[in-house]
Design an enzyme around this catalytic site. Structure first.
Site, mmCIF file in Angstrom:
data_model
loop_
_atom_site.group_PDB
_atom_site.id
_atom_site.type_symbol
_atom_site.label_atom_id
_atom_site.label_comp_id
_atom_site.label_asym_id
_atom_site.label_seq_id
_atom_site.Cartn_x
_atom_site.Cartn_y
_atom_site.Cartn_z
ATOM 1 C CB ILE A 21 -0.966 0.063 1.176
ATOM 2 C CG1 ILE A 21 -1.808 1.140 1.169
ATOM 3 C CG2 ILE A 21 -0.215 -0.158 2.609
ATOM 4 C CD1 ILE A 21 -3.053 1.193 2.138
ATOM 5 C CB THR A 26 -4.030 2.415 -8.251
ATOM 6 O OG1 THR A 26 -4.604 1.432 -7.352
ATOM 7 C CG2 THR A 26 -5.338 2.882 -9.025
ATOM 8 C CG ASP A 93 -5.279 -1.779 -8.928
ATOM 9 O OD1 ASP A 93 -5.853 -2.991 -8.699
ATOM 10 O OD2 ASP A 93 -5.462 -0.797 -8.227
#
Length: 220
Positions: A21, A26, A93
């Site tokens: 993350i 993305t 993604d």
């Protein structure tokens, strides 16, 4: 077809972008998709009603969070598999295997046994990418990016949790051989403002057709 695609001769049919993350999965998937004029497949974490509960209380929120993501991702990939064979290039993604990676990091042993049974039954026919891009960055860089984008749902994320996830990714990709792999040092990569960075990465993507490859655009 865009000039980018002509210039870089990108011939992959299904590209998956992965990494922890905050690393820019993305963003990169969107930009590649725009360049190739391809179908974009996003994991849509914001749709998961259990994710906020997980970040606030990982012990009670982990299993429903993982199962929701698993069902969501399997459904998306089934649609890819069933769609027309002449459909455009696809860029995602995520890898479906990332779901199991997170499950092994967050679930207790009983929950994991249940999860693994569901996973094995649902992912038998999942389509495989013909290129996987793994974005890496130090935990401090990831945490800074997460704080900068200021999403309330992500505010409970700790450095310890990020380190655990990064370690899981490192272990996973050490053994990964399902597709050609491009490992990218994304700590100094600016895909939003720096077109030169993106062009260099596109060039590397076009060259990656087999094995494990490394791209460090801004070495120290």
């Amino acid at each position: 077809m865009s000039d980018h695609q002509n210039n870089h001769n990108i011939n992959h049919n299904f590209i998956a972008v992965e990494g922890p993350i905050g690393v820019g999965k993305t963003t990169l998937a969107r930009k590649i998709s725009e360049v190739l004029g391809s179908e974009l497949i996003l994991e849509q974490a914001e749709d998961n009603p259990f994710l906020e509960r997980f970040y606030q209380d990982p012990k009670t929120g982990a299993l429903p969070t993982q199962l929701y993501f698993l069902f969501q991702r399997v459904r998306q990939l089934q649609e890819v598999r069933q769609s027309d064979m002449f459909a455009p290039v696809r860029v995602a993604d995520y890898l479906i295997e990332k779901d199991r990676l997170f499950a092994r990091s967050t679930l207790d042993s009983d929950e994991l046994r249940l999860y693994e049974q569901v996973y094995d039954n649902l992912t038998i026919d999942s389509p495989k990418p013909d290129l996987t891009i793994y974005l890496q960055a130090p935990v401090d860089v990831l945490l800074s990016r997460i704080r900068k984008r200021g999403r309330n749902i992500e505010s409970p994320i700790t450095k310890e949790y990020l380190q655990k996830i990064c370690d899981s990714y490192t272990d996973f990709f050490y053994y990964y051989d399902e597709a050609p792999l491009l490992i990218v040092n994304a700590s100094g990569l600016d895909l939003v403002e720096n077109e030169a960075d993106f062009n260099m990465l596109l060039e590397q993507i076009s060259r990656t057709t087999r094995g494990k490859n490394y791209f460090n655009p801004h070495p120290a």
